[in-house]
Design a protein around this motif. Structure first.
Motif, PDB file in Angstrom:
ATOM      1  N   LYS A   1       1.659   0.756  14.236  1.00  0.00           N
ATOM      2  CA  LYS A   1       0.919   0.932  15.522  1.00  0.00           C
ATOM      3  C   LYS A   1      -0.389   1.696  15.300  1.00  0.00           C
ATOM      4  CE  LYS A   1       1.537   2.436  20.267  1.00  0.00           C
ATOM      5  NZ  LYS A   1       2.174   2.929  21.248  1.00  0.00           N
ATOM      6  N   SER A   2      -0.220   2.556  14.167  1.00  0.00           N
ATOM      7  CA  SER A   2      -1.357   3.179  13.835  1.00  0.00           C
ATOM      8  C   SER A   2      -2.731   2.416  13.725  1.00  0.00           C
ATOM      9  CB  SER A   2      -1.156   4.064  12.810  1.00  0.00           C
ATOM     10  OG  SER A   2      -1.084   3.606  11.520  1.00  0.00           O
ATOM     11  N   GLY A   3      -2.353   1.144  13.183  1.00  0.00           N
ATOM     12  CA  GLY A   3      -3.623   0.365  12.860  1.00  0.00           C
ATOM     13  C   GLY A   3      -3.911   0.546  11.670  1.00  0.00           C
ATOM     14  N   LYS A   4      -3.600   1.082  10.796  1.00  0.00           N
ATOM     15  CA  LYS A   4      -4.048   1.608   9.165  1.00  0.00           C
ATOM     16  C   LYS A   4      -2.722   1.622   8.332  1.00  0.00           C
ATOM     17  CE  LYS A   4      -8.068   4.332  10.519  1.00  0.00           C
ATOM     18  NZ  LYS A   4      -8.847   5.607  10.161  1.00  0.00           N
ATOM     19  N   ALA A   5      -1.786   1.109   8.836  1.00  0.00           N
ATOM     20  CA  ALA A   5      -0.427   0.914   7.828  1.00  0.00           C
ATOM     21  C   ALA A   5      -0.116  -0.455   7.978  1.00  0.00           C
ATOM     22  CB  ALA A   5       0.442   1.920   8.111  1.00  0.00           C
ATOM     23  N   GLU A   6       0.216  -0.956   6.514  1.00  0.00           N
ATOM     24  CA  GLU A   6       0.685  -2.247   6.501  1.00  0.00           C
ATOM     25  C   GLU A   6       2.248  -2.033   6.005  1.00  0.00           C
ATOM     26  OE1 GLU A   6       0.447  -6.414   3.604  1.00  0.00           O
ATOM     27  OE2 GLU A   6      -1.458  -5.135   4.094  1.00  0.00           O
ATOM     28  N   ILE A   7       3.171  -2.726   6.612  1.00  0.00           N
ATOM     29  CA  ILE A   7       4.418  -2.625   6.004  1.00  0.00           C
ATOM     30  C   ILE A   7       4.753  -3.653   5.104  1.00  0.00           C
ATOM     31  CG2 ILE A   7       6.946  -2.607   6.909  1.00  0.00           C
ATOM     32  CD1 ILE A   7       5.117  -0.321   8.254  1.00  0.00           C
ATOM     33  N   ALA A   8       4.868  -3.118   3.959  1.00  0.00           N
ATOM     34  CA  ALA A   8       4.694  -4.052   2.562  1.00  0.00           C
ATOM     35  C   ALA A   8       6.228  -4.397   2.089  1.00  0.00           C
ATOM     36  CB  ALA A   8       3.851  -3.418   1.501  1.00  0.00           C
ATOM     37  N   PHE A   9       7.026  -3.500   2.413  1.00  0.00           N
ATOM     38  CA  PHE A   9       8.470  -3.630   2.056  1.00  0.00           C
ATOM     39  C   PHE A   9       9.392  -2.946   2.811  1.00  0.00           C
ATOM     40  CE2 PHE A   9       5.761  -3.666  -1.802  1.00  0.00           C
ATOM     41  CZ  PHE A   9       6.184  -4.716  -2.394  1.00  0.00           C
TER      42      PHE A   9
ATOM     43  N   GLU B   1       3.658  10.804  19.514  1.00  0.00           N
ATOM     44  CA  GLU B   1       3.233   9.501  18.806  1.00  0.00           C
ATOM     45  C   GLU B   1       2.258   9.535  17.714  1.00  0.00           C
ATOM     46  OE1 GLU B   1       2.323   6.267  21.705  1.00  0.00           O
ATOM     47  OE2 GLU B   1       4.559   6.150  22.395  1.00  0.00           O
ATOM     48  N   GLY B   2       1.512  10.509  17.879  1.00  0.00           N
ATOM     49  CA  GLY B   2       0.475  10.648  17.027  1.00  0.00           C
ATOM     50  C   GLY B   2       0.971  11.550  15.716  1.00  0.00           C
ATOM     51  N   HIS B   3       2.367  11.667  15.742  1.00  0.00           N
ATOM     52  CA  HIS B   3       2.697  12.305  14.518  1.00  0.00           C
ATOM     53  C   HIS B   3       2.833  11.377  13.296  1.00  0.00           C
ATOM     54  CE1 HIS B   3       5.428  15.507  12.825  1.00  0.00           C
ATOM     55  NE2 HIS B   3       6.321  14.777  12.451  1.00  0.00           N
ATOM     56  N   TYR B   4       2.964  10.078  13.768  1.00  0.00           N
ATOM     57  CA  TYR B   4       2.979   9.096  12.604  1.00  0.00           C
ATOM     58  C   TYR B   4       1.554   8.724  12.441  1.00  0.00           C
ATOM     59  CZ  TYR B   4       7.712   8.333  14.848  1.00  0.00           C
ATOM     60  OH  TYR B   4       8.968   8.387  15.484  1.00  0.00           O
ATOM     61  N   ALA B   5       0.804   8.402  13.181  1.00  0.00           N
ATOM     62  CA  ALA B   5      -0.642   8.083  12.668  1.00  0.00           C
ATOM     63  C   ALA B   5      -1.263   9.408  12.021  1.00  0.00           C
ATOM     64  CB  ALA B   5      -1.589   8.078  13.907  1.00  0.00           C
ATOM     65  N   GLN B   6      -0.921  10.671  12.130  1.00  0.00           N
ATOM     66  CA  GLN B   6      -1.080  11.680  11.320  1.00  0.00           C
ATOM     67  C   GLN B   6      -0.968  11.713   9.919  1.00  0.00           C
ATOM     68  OE1 GLN B   6       0.583  15.577  11.447  1.00  0.00           O
ATOM     69  NE2 GLN B   6      -1.066  16.454  12.328  1.00  0.00           N
ATOM     70  N   TRP B   7       0.375  11.384   9.836  1.00  0.00           N
ATOM     71  CA  TRP B   7       0.702  11.116   8.535  1.00  0.00           C
ATOM     72  C   TRP B   7      -0.065   9.986   7.751  1.00  0.00           C
ATOM     73  CZ3 TRP B   7       4.083   7.031   6.075  1.00  0.00           C
ATOM     74  CH2 TRP B   7       4.255   7.112   4.855  1.00  0.00           C
ATOM     75  N   VAL B   8      -0.295   8.916   8.438  1.00  0.00           N
ATOM     76  CA  VAL B   8      -1.107   7.699   7.828  1.00  0.00           C
ATOM     77  C   VAL B   8      -2.087   8.178   7.390  1.00  0.00           C
ATOM     78  CG1 VAL B   8      -1.744   5.326   8.370  1.00  0.00           C
ATOM     79  CG2 VAL B   8       0.403   5.874   9.054  1.00  0.00           C
ATOM     80  N   GLU B   9      -3.054   8.768   8.332  1.00  0.00           N
ATOM     81  CA  GLU B   9      -4.430   9.153   8.124  1.00  0.00           C
ATOM     82  C   GLU B   9      -4.342  10.266   6.938  1.00  0.00           C
ATOM     83  OE1 GLU B   9      -7.136   8.226   9.439  1.00  0.00           O
ATOM     84  OE2 GLU B   9      -6.681   7.273  11.660  1.00  0.00           O
ATOM     85  N   GLY B  10      -3.416  11.131   6.604  1.00  0.00           N
ATOM     86  CA  GLY B  10      -3.189  12.268   5.778  1.00  0.00           C
ATOM     87  C   GLY B  10      -3.044  11.471   4.388  1.00  0.00           C
TER      88      GLY B  10
END
Length: 475
Positions: free
Chosen positions: A69-77, A394-403
């Motif tokens: 949902k963050s828009g910047k992560a692709e679930i590859a596996f 919810e932003g907890h997840y996006a924060q990690w992706v961005e980091g």
């Protein structure tokens, strides 16, 4: 992807020896920038984070969905030992290649993803995360970060050693509530805090019971041996998977593991406490009949009251006493609450700060921050010192992706392992005191040598600092 069978001596040897040799085999990859690898379908790290989800059902399902949902992560596996639990996530991410064995995933695919989410039962958190970190993978690990005290320190140090971006899955660490409570405290609204109470209505699963009889029929979708992982080899029992494992010490960490990271997070941020210096506990009794008290050391107790002492910090005038209560036990109602006023927030869970000038309260995830009496909350004023995380929990997840995309050391995360590690250790130290009851009747105070991670006045309790891992599943 259909369940993969281990066939042939070569393959068996590869799987068995991965934990010892996999890291060395991939060492050269660790120092090669990802953009050098290129390849078909490659996207630069600045564009997309390629994520492998280990544990794709239950909480893992929602975690994976939030990364996407963050828009910047692709679930590859995707990786899960239970085809039933992972079915929805596999349907939602049909392009993600599916594995049952995380060792095989790392062995075969470590060059093709950047980061891992680990949402398995507690006993397998550390081994999966640690081997991923050794391969240079950023990691998001569900709370509690680890099952054992030793593991928490190991992962905290590994994050620095391997320079990976980390986050524990206690979403409330990104909520506004923790920051507002801290600002209220720093503004002097309740004076100096000396005592904190945290409590929960958990467990909502069986605890304080005898180990159930084995069941001969293992569901065909479940790889029971892989589910056991680091835990001792045992016959399959019904209803342990997918949820009731929380109440057994071999796999879970009880009510503290489930809710402690959500409720004790606020005192850690507000008061800047880190490592406790002593702990004591009392636990609820279990009776097998009217006159006989039961003794079930494999199972967490039905209730407990634990007291931890934290040394003075720059934000306190003296030691801080933190009380943990579970199984429905709650502290005495503050006199500032009217007789018909409830605590506020989610019923059955809360954190209460007691200061020299006043009190403040928050619910689960530090929601509903409130000054007591409640009438003070509306007009409370304090300078904003902490930047808010967009989206809060919810932003907890996006924060990690961005980091992860920014790279190690570029951004500050709400629950990176330098923060989550000490918090997890405090909770597991509390569990050590709870488990000590199975060794010695009555309540003693366990004195803690933090540098050496050792109880100094009752050596038998040190067996709970680091458990014995099953052969072939060691860190």
């Amino acid at each position: 992807m259909a369940e993969e069978k281990q066939t042939g001596q070569k393959n068996n040897t590869s799987r068995r020896d991965f934990l010892k040799t996999g890291t060395m085999a991939a060492a050269s990859f660790m120092i090669v920038p990802r953009h050098v690898l290129g390849g078909k379908g490659f996207l630069a790290p600045s564009d997309t984070l390629l994520v492998a989800g280990c544990g794709a059902g239950g909480k893992g399902q929602s975690d994976i969905a939030m990364f996407a949902k963050s828009g910047k992560a692709e679930i590859a596996f995707l990786c899960d030992v239970d085809d039933r639990r992972s079915a929805t996530t596999r349907k939602n991410f049909p392009k993600a290649k599916y594995y049952k064995d995380w060792r095989e995933l790392l062995d075969k695919e470590h060059k093709h993803f950047d980061a891992m989410s680990v949402s398995t039962p507690d006993h397998n958190h550390a081994i999966i995360a640690y081997h991923g970190m050794q391969l240079g993978k950023h990691v998001y690990v569900q709370k509690p970060m680890t099952h054992d005290l030793y593991e928490a320190r190991l992962l905290t140090e590994a994050a620095k050693k391997y320079k990976v971006v980390t986050q524990m899955g206690n979403q409330g660490a990104s909520n506004d509530g923790t920051r507002l409570l801290s600002e209220w405290y720093d503004a002097g609204l309740i004076g100096d805090v000396h005592t904190v109470y945290c409590w929960t209505n958990r467990p909502v699963w069986p605890q304080g019971i005898a180990w159930p009889p084995p069941q001969p029929n293992i569901p065909k979708e479940l790889d029971w041996d892989l589910w056991l992982g680091t835990a001792p080899k045992k016959d399959y029992v019904d209803k342990l998977v997918p949820f009731n494992w929380r109440g057994w010490w071999d796999y879970g960490t009880g009510a503290l593991g489930d809710m402690g990271c959500h409720l004790v997070e606020a005192p850690f941020r507000v008061l800047d406490i880190r490592y406790a210096k002593d702990v004591q506990a009392s636990v609820g009794s279990v009776y097998v009949d009217e006159f006989k008290e039961g003794h079930f050391p494999e199972s967490c107790p039905p209730s407990s009251h634990i007291t931890l002492t934290f040394p003075k910090t720059a934000k306190t005038q003296g030691d801080v006493t933190l009380h943990w209560m579970d199984g429905g036990i709650q502290p005495e109602r503050p006199v500032e609450l009217g007789p018909n006023e409830d605590w506020g927030g989610e019923q059955g869970n809360g954190t209460l700060f007691i200061g020299t000038k006043g009190k403040m309260f928050a619910s689960t995830y530090s929601d509903a921050p409130t000054l007591l009496p409640k009438s003070l909350t509306k007009d409370a004023k304090a300078p904003q010192k902490w930047a808010r995380v967009p989206g809060g929990a919810e932003g907890h997840y996006a924060q990690w992706v961005e980091g992860c995309i920014a790279g190690y050391g570029k951004t500050e995360l709400s629950s990176s392992f330098d923060k989550a590690g000490p918090l997890t250790e405090a909770l597991l130290m509390a569990n050590l005191a709870v488990r000590g009851h199975s060794l010695r009747g009555g309540r003693i105070k366990y004195l803690w040598d933090n540098e050496n991670q050792k109880v100094t006045n009752f050596d038998a309790a040190n067996q709970f600092v680091k458990r014995q891992y099953r052969e072939g599943w060691t860190l």
